[in-house]
Write an enzyme that holds these catalytic residues in place. Sequence first.
Site, PDB file in Angstrom:
ATOM      1  N   VAL A   1       0.958  -1.071   0.174  1.00  0.00           N
ATOM      2  CA  VAL A   1      -0.177   0.043  -0.010  1.00  0.00           C
ATOM      3  C   VAL A   1       0.681   1.235   0.203  1.00  0.00           C
ATOM      4  CG1 VAL A   1      -1.908   1.381   1.324  1.00  0.00           C
ATOM      5  CG2 VAL A   1      -1.812  -1.190   1.216  1.00  0.00           C
TER       6      VAL A   1
ATOM      7  N   ALA B   1      -5.802  19.836  -4.927  1.00  0.00           N
ATOM      8  CA  ALA B   1      -5.548  20.007  -3.376  1.00  0.00           C
ATOM      9  C   ALA B   1      -5.340  21.430  -3.403  1.00  0.00           C
ATOM     10  CB  ALA B   1      -4.339  19.035  -2.863  1.00  0.00           C
TER      11      ALA B   1
ATOM     12  N   ARG C   1      11.232  -1.226   7.879  1.00  0.00           N
ATOM     13  CA  ARG C   1      11.953  -1.999   8.968  1.00  0.00           C
ATOM     14  C   ARG C   1      13.459  -2.170   8.432  1.00  0.00           C
ATOM     15  NH1 ARG C   1       7.503  -6.353   9.966  1.00  0.00           N
ATOM     16  NH2 ARG C   1       7.425  -6.026   7.924  1.00  0.00           N
TER      17      ARG C   1
ATOM     18  N   VAL D   1     -11.509   0.382   4.275  1.00  0.00           N
ATOM     19  CA  VAL D   1     -12.450  -0.632   3.937  1.00  0.00           C
ATOM     20  C   VAL D   1     -12.678  -0.785   2.390  1.00  0.00           C
ATOM     21  CG1 VAL D   1     -14.997  -1.001   4.306  1.00  0.00           C
ATOM     22  CG2 VAL D   1     -13.668   0.006   5.941  1.00  0.00           C
TER      23      VAL D   1
ATOM     24  N   GLY E   1     -10.584  -1.324  -0.171  1.00  0.00           N
ATOM     25  CA  GLY E   1      -9.483  -0.977  -1.051  1.00  0.00           C
ATOM     26  C   GLY E   1      -9.795   0.284  -1.703  1.00  0.00           C
TER      27      GLY E   1
ATOM     28  N   ILE F   1     -12.662   1.201  -3.446  1.00  0.00           N
ATOM     29  CA  ILE F   1     -13.825   1.812  -3.511  1.00  0.00           C
ATOM     30  C   ILE F   1     -14.100   2.862  -2.469  1.00  0.00           C
ATOM     31  CG2 ILE F   1     -16.582   1.302  -3.521  1.00  0.00           C
ATOM     32  CD1 ILE F   1     -15.744  -1.593  -3.733  1.00  0.00           C
TER      33      ILE F   1
ATOM     34  N   GLU G   1      -3.466 -10.040   3.729  1.00  0.00           N
ATOM     35  CA  GLU G   1      -2.839  -9.664   4.971  1.00  0.00           C
ATOM     36  C   GLU G   1      -1.223 -10.118   5.340  1.00  0.00           C
ATOM     37  OE1 GLU G   1      -4.261  -6.811   6.544  1.00  0.00           O
ATOM     38  OE2 GLU G   1      -5.310  -6.875   4.882  1.00  0.00           O
TER      39      GLU G   1
ATOM     40  N   LYS H   1     -13.422  -4.706   8.893  1.00  0.00           N
ATOM     41  CA  LYS H   1     -14.209  -3.756   7.982  1.00  0.00           C
ATOM     42  C   LYS H   1     -15.590  -3.638   8.255  1.00  0.00           C
ATOM     43  CE  LYS H   1     -10.961  -4.929   4.223  1.00  0.00           C
ATOM     44  NZ  LYS H   1     -10.536  -6.133   3.375  1.00  0.00           N
TER      45      LYS H   1
END
Length: 436
Positions: free
Chosen positions: A14, A33, A45, A132, A134, A136, A190, A205
């Site tokens: 992501v 914006a 990490r 929630v 992705g 949408i 995940e 979600k």
Amino acid sequence: MKAVRVGLLGFGVVGGGTVAVLTRNAHEIARRAGRGIEIVKILTRDPGKRRAQAVPEGLITTDAAMILDDPTIEVVVETMGGIEPARSYILAAIAKGKHVVTANKALIATAGNEIFAAARARGVVVAFEAAVAGGIPIIKAIREGLAGNRIRGVAGIINGTCNYILTEMREHGTEFATALAQAQELGYAEADPHFDVDGIDAAHKLTILAAIAFGIPLAFAQVHIEGIRDLESADIAYAAELGYRVKHIGIARRVSDGIELRVHPVLIPHKRLIANVDGVMNAILVSGDAVGSTLFYGPGAGAEPTGSAVVADIIDVVRTLTTDPELRVPHLAFQPDALSDGPILGMADVTTACYLRCEAEDRPGVLADITRILADLGISIEAILQKPPEPGAHTVPVILLTHGVREAQIDEAIARIAALSAVTGKIRRLRVESFA
Ligand code: NDP
Ligand code: HSE
């Protein structure tokens, strides 16, 4: 006007998708914006890891303080996942007056009440569209687009990994483990895929959707959760014969005596749009008293679809930087002092139609015994299917579809059928939703 400086916590699927979208569409985004948006530090990490996105040297750090303690960073984007240290980092960012964007549904569902309270006290935004479904924009749709409605229910395919696995199993006969490995390879799953296949991610979600739909506090502990691990391909095939598709669904529904919050596989008539949502795609039905039924469809996971949602949140935050905090859209759609605590029903009180499958001896009277049990409990049958025995088997599969029945009643029926001497093995039960 100077660009807004953003710190990114996490640079995986992501985080990488977010950087890709921000970089490629920088000009369009600045036009929307009103200012440029610049990622100035990225926490990981392992600084030596190969990344999908190349970034200038010096941007990557392993020291969270480089972001959290930098007073020039106004927005912190969290795409690390997990509860700790994500929770502590977000609370630290809020304490320093930074706005937060997160894709972390596990964190929002379980610690959101605390995080939003801290954000309100400090007058900052915590945005979570990517948490929630992705790509949408379902949070914005419910929280703002449907704000005039009394929401009756929300139901949807909200885990892309489960939907991908079920689609692969049905269309290509792929084994569960192979389909899961593919979903992981594609970046949908995940970090711990048990969250996907055991329904926990969908429950996270659903918790968020229910809160913004009904104005209730986040109530993850009260969601009934079942995953897809125990689904058998035989049930997917029998469901198809009966005209249904098996989908993993989250349902939050107002009924007369409370709110249902449940995540589990369901049979859906194959003619319904939502039954034909396949692969990683998600779809959410939202029913409101004014709008009627609406269906939101799109990619539920993956780098750029989720990056699209993260970037939309960043733009929203940038637009509101100078807004009076009191005038912003409330985090959970309803004013915090107007949240209500409607009773959340236990599963025993939920009513659904059911699919049952058992293995029974093929001799006179057995089917009658089974149907008598259902009749004695007042359970009405919609369809019965008896299949020929498998080669060498002494029993035959019997499949029943019932009309709507309270969960406590069907549990009792299953116990009584299982006790029949002519019935062997575990009785499979799936719920049926018509979504008519
Ligand atoms: P990844 O595992 O791909 O990425 C996690 C990133 O966070 C990695 O860059 C990792 O660093 C970094 N990270 C993790 N823990 C730490 C830590 N303690 N300190 C510093 N850096 C850390 O996860 P995803 O991108 O898939 O998911 C991120 C979040 O987005 C999760 O909350 C997930 O639920 C959510 N989400 C995911 C979607 C998806 O399609 N994948 C869709 C919607 C939401 P390193 O790379 O060095 O290991
Ligand atoms: N693992 C999640 C899914 C990512 O498969 O839906 C998107 O939230």
